[in-house]
Design a protein around this motif. Structure first.
Motif, PDB file in Angstrom:
ATOM      1  N   ASP A   2     -23.103  -7.994 -26.256  1.00 34.83           N
ATOM      2  CA  ASP A   2     -21.671  -7.677 -26.199  1.00 34.83           C
ATOM      3  C   ASP A   2     -20.846  -8.883 -25.769  1.00 34.83           C
ATOM      4  O   ASP A   2     -19.805  -9.180 -26.349  1.00 34.83           O
ATOM      5  CB  ASP A   2     -21.438  -6.498 -25.238  1.00 34.83           C
ATOM      6  CG  ASP A   2     -21.870  -5.175 -25.862  1.00 34.83           C
ATOM      7  OD1 ASP A   2     -21.883  -5.069 -27.110  1.00 34.83           O
ATOM      8  OD2 ASP A   2     -22.209  -4.237 -25.112  1.00 34.83           O
ATOM      9  N   ARG A   3     -21.327  -9.561 -24.749  1.00 35.83           N
ATOM     10  CA  ARG A   3     -20.586 -10.719 -24.264  1.00 35.83           C
ATOM     11  C   ARG A   3     -20.561 -11.832 -25.310  1.00 35.83           C
ATOM     12  O   ARG A   3     -19.557 -12.510 -25.501  1.00 35.83           O
ATOM     13  CB  ARG A   3     -21.192 -11.232 -22.961  1.00 35.83           C
ATOM     14  CG  ARG A   3     -20.833 -10.332 -21.769  1.00 35.83           C
ATOM     15  CD  ARG A   3     -21.610 -10.690 -20.522  1.00 35.83           C
ATOM     16  NE  ARG A   3     -21.595 -12.112 -20.233  1.00 35.83           N
ATOM     17  CZ  ARG A   3     -22.491 -12.727 -19.455  1.00 35.83           C
ATOM     18  NH1 ARG A   3     -23.466 -12.023 -18.892  1.00 35.83           N
ATOM     19  NH2 ARG A   3     -22.403 -14.010 -19.222  1.00 35.83           N
ATOM     20  N   LEU A   4     -21.681 -12.001 -25.989  1.00 34.97           N
ATOM     21  CA  LEU A   4     -21.741 -13.047 -26.993  1.00 34.97           C
ATOM     22  C   LEU A   4     -20.739 -12.791 -28.108  1.00 34.97           C
ATOM     23  O   LEU A   4     -20.051 -13.709 -28.575  1.00 34.97           O
ATOM     24  CB  LEU A   4     -23.148 -13.130 -27.594  1.00 34.97           C
ATOM     25  CG  LEU A   4     -23.253 -14.243 -28.631  1.00 34.97           C
ATOM     26  CD1 LEU A   4     -23.648 -15.543 -27.962  1.00 34.97           C
ATOM     27  CD2 LEU A   4     -24.200 -13.895 -29.742  1.00 34.97           C
ATOM     28  N   LEU A   5     -20.647 -11.543 -28.537  1.00 33.95           N
ATOM     29  CA  LEU A   5     -19.736 -11.227 -29.632  1.00 33.95           C
ATOM     30  C   LEU A   5     -18.275 -11.426 -29.239  1.00 33.95           C
ATOM     31  O   LEU A   5     -17.416 -11.621 -30.106  1.00 33.95           O
ATOM     32  CB  LEU A   5     -19.983  -9.803 -30.139  1.00 33.95           C
ATOM     33  CG  LEU A   5     -20.665  -9.791 -31.522  1.00 33.95           C
ATOM     34  CD1 LEU A   5     -21.922 -10.628 -31.527  1.00 33.95           C
ATOM     35  CD2 LEU A   5     -20.935  -8.387 -31.982  1.00 33.95           C
ATOM     36  N   THR A   6     -18.019 -11.379 -27.941  1.00 34.64           N
ATOM     37  CA  THR A   6     -16.659 -11.690 -27.483  1.00 34.64           C
ATOM     38  C   THR A   6     -16.443 -13.204 -27.514  1.00 34.64           C
ATOM     39  O   THR A   6     -15.406 -13.691 -27.968  1.00 34.64           O
ATOM     40  CB  THR A   6     -16.471 -11.187 -26.036  1.00 34.64           C
ATOM     41  OG1 THR A   6     -16.846  -9.817 -25.987  1.00 34.64           O
ATOM     42  CG2 THR A   6     -15.024 -11.328 -25.598  1.00 34.64           C
ATOM     43  N   LEU A   7     -17.461 -13.923 -27.053  1.00 37.79           N
ATOM     44  CA  LEU A   7     -17.372 -15.387 -27.015  1.00 37.79           C
ATOM     45  C   LEU A   7     -17.348 -16.003 -28.409  1.00 37.79           C
ATOM     46  O   LEU A   7     -16.603 -16.955 -28.667  1.00 37.79           O
ATOM     47  CB  LEU A   7     -18.587 -15.964 -26.256  1.00 37.79           C
ATOM     48  CG  LEU A   7     -18.621 -15.784 -24.747  1.00 37.79           C
ATOM     49  CD1 LEU A   7     -19.992 -16.156 -24.198  1.00 37.79           C
ATOM     50  CD2 LEU A   7     -17.535 -16.648 -24.113  1.00 37.79           C
ATOM     51  N   GLU A   8     -18.200 -15.461 -29.266  1.00 39.05           N
ATOM     52  CA  GLU A   8     -18.372 -16.043 -30.600  1.00 39.05           C
ATOM     53  C   GLU A   8     -18.274 -14.932 -31.640  1.00 39.05           C
ATOM     54  O   GLU A   8     -19.281 -14.488 -32.196  1.00 39.05           O
ATOM     55  CB  GLU A   8     -19.757 -16.708 -30.705  1.00 39.05           C
ATOM     56  CG  GLU A   8     -20.094 -17.678 -29.604  1.00 39.05           C
ATOM     57  CD  GLU A   8     -19.416 -19.033 -29.805  1.00 39.05           C
ATOM     58  OE1 GLU A   8     -18.722 -19.224 -30.828  1.00 39.05           O
ATOM     59  OE2 GLU A   8     -19.570 -19.896 -28.910  1.00 39.05           O
ATOM     60  N   PRO A   9     -17.059 -14.508 -31.947  1.00 36.27           N
ATOM     61  CA  PRO A   9     -16.875 -13.317 -32.781  1.00 36.27           C
ATOM     62  C   PRO A   9     -17.420 -13.461 -34.200  1.00 36.27           C
ATOM     63  O   PRO A   9     -17.683 -12.455 -34.854  1.00 36.27           O
ATOM     64  CB  PRO A   9     -15.349 -13.137 -32.806  1.00 36.27           C
ATOM     65  CG  PRO A   9     -14.817 -14.009 -31.719  1.00 36.27           C
ATOM     66  CD  PRO A   9     -15.785 -15.110 -31.549  1.00 36.27           C
ATOM     67  N   ASP A  10     -17.588 -14.691 -34.673  1.00 38.32           N
ATOM     68  CA  ASP A  10     -18.049 -14.840 -36.058  1.00 38.32           C
ATOM     69  C   ASP A  10     -19.575 -14.833 -36.184  1.00 38.32           C
ATOM     70  O   ASP A  10     -20.110 -15.006 -37.271  1.00 38.32           O
ATOM     71  CB  ASP A  10     -17.485 -16.132 -36.657  1.00 38.32           C
ATOM     72  CG  ASP A  10     -17.990 -17.356 -35.912  1.00 38.32           C
ATOM     73  OD1 ASP A  10     -18.349 -17.221 -34.722  1.00 38.32           O
ATOM     74  OD2 ASP A  10     -18.043 -18.450 -36.517  1.00 38.32           O
ATOM     75  N   THR A  11     -20.266 -14.634 -35.066  1.00 40.81           N
ATOM     76  CA  THR A  11     -21.732 -14.590 -35.090  1.00 40.81           C
ATOM     77  C   THR A  11     -22.218 -13.531 -36.088  1.00 40.81           C
ATOM     78  O   THR A  11     -21.731 -12.402 -36.077  1.00 40.81           O
ATOM     79  CB  THR A  11     -22.268 -14.230 -33.686  1.00 40.81           C
ATOM     80  OG1 THR A  11     -21.898 -15.259 -32.775  1.00 40.81           O
ATOM     81  CG2 THR A  11     -23.776 -14.076 -33.703  1.00 40.81           C
ATOM     82  N   ASP A  12     -23.173 -13.913 -36.941  1.00 40.11           N
ATOM     83  CA  ASP A  12     -23.682 -12.920 -37.894  1.00 40.11           C
ATOM     84  C   ASP A  12     -25.179 -12.652 -37.734  1.00 40.11           C
ATOM     85  O   ASP A  12     -25.760 -11.877 -38.478  1.00 40.11           O
ATOM     86  CB  ASP A  12     -23.359 -13.331 -39.337  1.00 40.11           C
ATOM     87  CG  ASP A  12     -24.016 -14.650 -39.735  1.00 40.11           C
ATOM     88  OD1 ASP A  12     -24.731 -15.249 -38.907  1.00 40.11           O
ATOM     89  OD2 ASP A  12     -23.811 -15.081 -40.883  1.00 40.11           O
ATOM     90  N   ALA A  13     -25.790 -13.337 -36.753  1.00 38.41           N
ATOM     91  CA  ALA A  13     -27.208 -13.078 -36.490  1.00 38.41           C
ATOM     92  C   ALA A  13     -27.531 -13.579 -35.088  1.00 38.41           C
ATOM     93  O   ALA A  13     -26.904 -14.519 -34.604  1.00 38.41           O
ATOM     94  CB  ALA A  13     -28.085 -13.800 -37.506  1.00 38.41           C
ATOM     95  N   ILE A  14     -28.495 -12.939 -34.444  1.00 34.44           N
ATOM     96  CA  ILE A  14     -28.883 -13.455 -33.138  1.00 34.44           C
ATOM     97  C   ILE A  14     -30.393 -13.589 -33.045  1.00 34.44           C
ATOM     98  O   ILE A  14     -31.165 -12.770 -33.541  1.00 34.44           O
ATOM     99  CB  ILE A  14     -28.400 -12.574 -31.972  1.00 34.44           C
ATOM    100  CG1 ILE A  14     -28.843 -11.142 -32.174  1.00 34.44           C
ATOM    101  CG2 ILE A  14     -26.906 -12.653 -31.790  1.00 34.44           C
ATOM    102  CD1 ILE A  14     -28.674 -10.337 -30.918  1.00 34.44           C
ATOM    103  N   PHE A  15     -30.754 -14.690 -32.411  1.00 29.87           N
ATOM    104  CA  PHE A  15     -32.162 -14.934 -32.119  1.00 29.87           C
ATOM    105  C   PHE A  15     -32.318 -14.731 -30.620  1.00 29.87           C
ATOM    106  O   PHE A  15     -31.617 -15.359 -29.826  1.00 29.87           O
ATOM    107  CB  PHE A  15     -32.548 -16.360 -32.508  1.00 29.87           C
ATOM    108  CG  PHE A  15     -33.942 -16.738 -32.111  1.00 29.87           C
ATOM    109  CD1 PHE A  15     -35.023 -15.913 -32.434  1.00 29.87           C
ATOM    110  CD2 PHE A  15     -34.195 -17.912 -31.420  1.00 29.87           C
ATOM    111  CE1 PHE A  15     -36.307 -16.262 -32.059  1.00 29.87           C
ATOM    112  CE2 PHE A  15     -35.486 -18.265 -31.051  1.00 29.87           C
ATOM    113  CZ  PHE A  15     -36.546 -17.433 -31.366  1.00 29.87           C
TER     114      PHE A  15
END
Lengths: 306, 306
Positions: free
Chosen positions: A203-216
């Motif tokens: 959740d925090r990452l998606l706030t920081l980097e909203p254009d993220t389309d995948a996570i490792f």
DNA sequence: TTGTAGGCGTTATCAC
DNA sequence: GTGATAACGCCTACAA
């Protein structure tokens, strides 16, 4: 080295008296105990318990006993435990990782028993080593994300120990290979890993980097938590967001949708490490001192965009 | 009990010589080792590793060492391990469960060290005991299902050890209490538990008992697997099918939807068991020989029909 | 308060 | 091939 007659006399006496050898007397006289010391950072982390399982299974049936030290990721505790183990003149020592403190390293170097470092690789082991390259494994997983068509993968990590840092480095390698000026999206913490934390970091990452389309993810717990969090937001796993874990715990393939991960051969590490200690103790050939067990990328629905 | 002067002379000599006491010589002379033996059926089962974690944490900093025996749910292995541990004259023994074989029980009865049985309750422990009633806990969970409006709950269970059988008995109690002629829907196996297996058992159960509207699982892994399988079928968790686990592993509250479970106090069991051994060893008051740690029902979305 | 002899149950060494 | 006899390093008890 006794005659048949004496042997039966002895075994008879053993049976009659209920004789059982005393391990401490034996250790005192022979200057060698039957203890195989094992140092791991956590007894609750599934990653290490799988190693333990392999280890216990191969030691079972031998005259050796496993003694477990729990370092709790604290270098000074590790050092103390090494000292304690060494005072027992163990048959062998198995330690997780290659990043011992200088003092610990010195103790291990001087120890006069076989030593196996596990869970990582290095070309400069104390003695023997059974592991794999976290950096390479993480890089392969990250490249898989690009290959699947994701363009803005991010890294989330908890309990950033040296092995986790190497995974991050592998991720970073892949980012740079894809685009030398590529942005390194990441969110890490020293907090202990958990499924909950995976959701939080996601959740925090998606706030920081909203254009993220995948996570490792650093590990599978985080990946599972991230997937739950993504589902909570109504995201389509795979299509809207790609998810990849690390270690390939059993739950990853059973999850819905199934989650991509990098399989590591933990049980085998335990088995091989134990086998090497036993071989060395019995003056048998222990084989190559360094064993790289590699890894296996398990691509699943969570990184399938179709 | 020495003068100040001698004390400093001694500590100085200790430092100069790098003296470290030899545990085996100490054990031989004192007829007592500093080993606390622990017998658990599985090193990979999270339920036991949480116990271990509490145990290691409370023993850390004391002069005692934990030695772990992995019985792999095999009675004869347990017996062998008890024998091995006892030959070391341990400071204490911690064993999981109350269902030791007669031979094991006899060995434990004769042992001249403190013994703590954990993970279950009994009014006839070998020595001390820290646990809870699986039957009561399972009954409470099953009654919760009825209270939530489910009418045809079923039980699925893997690795049916004695504690699992008691959970089944508790489930059965609730069924009978709800309707003396009520049908006992269940599907159990001796296979080791896993998330996958939870899914499989769920699918098979729904074929066997198509009117099932809720399931109570032996443990959380099965519950998680059952939930994934239900989601795969497109069922609405909670509404179409109620799901309840057992132990309340961390993942249960993080799952989406969150999964109802019965919390058990595993870490506390490890802590208390270790504390009792230490107290007894130091001739302190160890308190009541039997401690019932109870449980806590954690109702969540997976059993919410609204 | 301090020093010392005996013994704990093995292993290893050496005569036999 | 067999039996006897020192260590091994510490603890306990007792004497000084």
């Amino acid at each position: 080295m006794v005659s048949e007659g004496l042997r039966t006399r002895i075994t008879k006496a053993v049976a009659e008296l209920g004789y059982v050898p005393d391990p401490s007397a034996r250790a005192l006289a022979s200057r060698r105990s039957n203890v195989i010391g094992v140092l791991i950072p956590s007894v609750t982390n599934n990653v290490f318990t799988d190693v333990l399982s392999g280890l216990y299974d191969t030691v079972a049936g031998t005259p050796y006993n496993v003694q477990l030290g729990n370092t709790r990721y604290i270098a000074s505790v590790e050092e103390d435990l090494i000292r304690i183990f060494l005072s027992q003149r163990p048959a062998g020592l198995i330690v997780a990782g290659i990043d011992q403190s200088p003092a610990s390293r010195a103790l291990l170097e001087q120890a006069d028993c076989p030593i196996v470092q596990i869970m990582d690789v290095s070309n400069d082991p104390v003695d023997m080593l059974v592991g794999f390259s976290h950096r390479d494994a993480a890089r392969a997983a990250s490249e898989h994300l690009f290959a699947q068509g994701y363009r803005a993968p991010a890294f989330i990590g908890a309990r950033m120990d040296p092995r986790s840092e190497r995974r991050l480095a592998g991720f970073s390698d892949a980012i740079k290979a894809a685009d030398p000026n590529g942005k390194l999206r990441k969110l890490t913490t020293q907090e202990p890993s958990s499924v909950h934390l995976g959701g939080e970091l996601f959740d925090r990452l998606l706030t920081l980097e909203p254009d993220t389309d995948a996570i490792f993810c650093n590990n599978d717990d985080l990946a599972l938590g991230a997937q739950f969090a993504a589902q909570r937001r109504g995201l389509q796993i795979g299509k809207d967001i790609g998810i990849c874990g690390f270690n390939d715990l059993e739950v990853m393939s059973a999850a819905y949708p199934s989650i991509t991960s990098v399989r590591t051969f933990r049980r085998e590490m335990g088995e091989l490490a134990a086998r090497r200690i036993l071989a060395r103790t019995n003056d048998e050939d222990a084989g190559d001192p360094i064993v790289d067990l590699k890894w296996l990328l398990c691509a699943r629905d969570s990184t399938d965009r179709s």
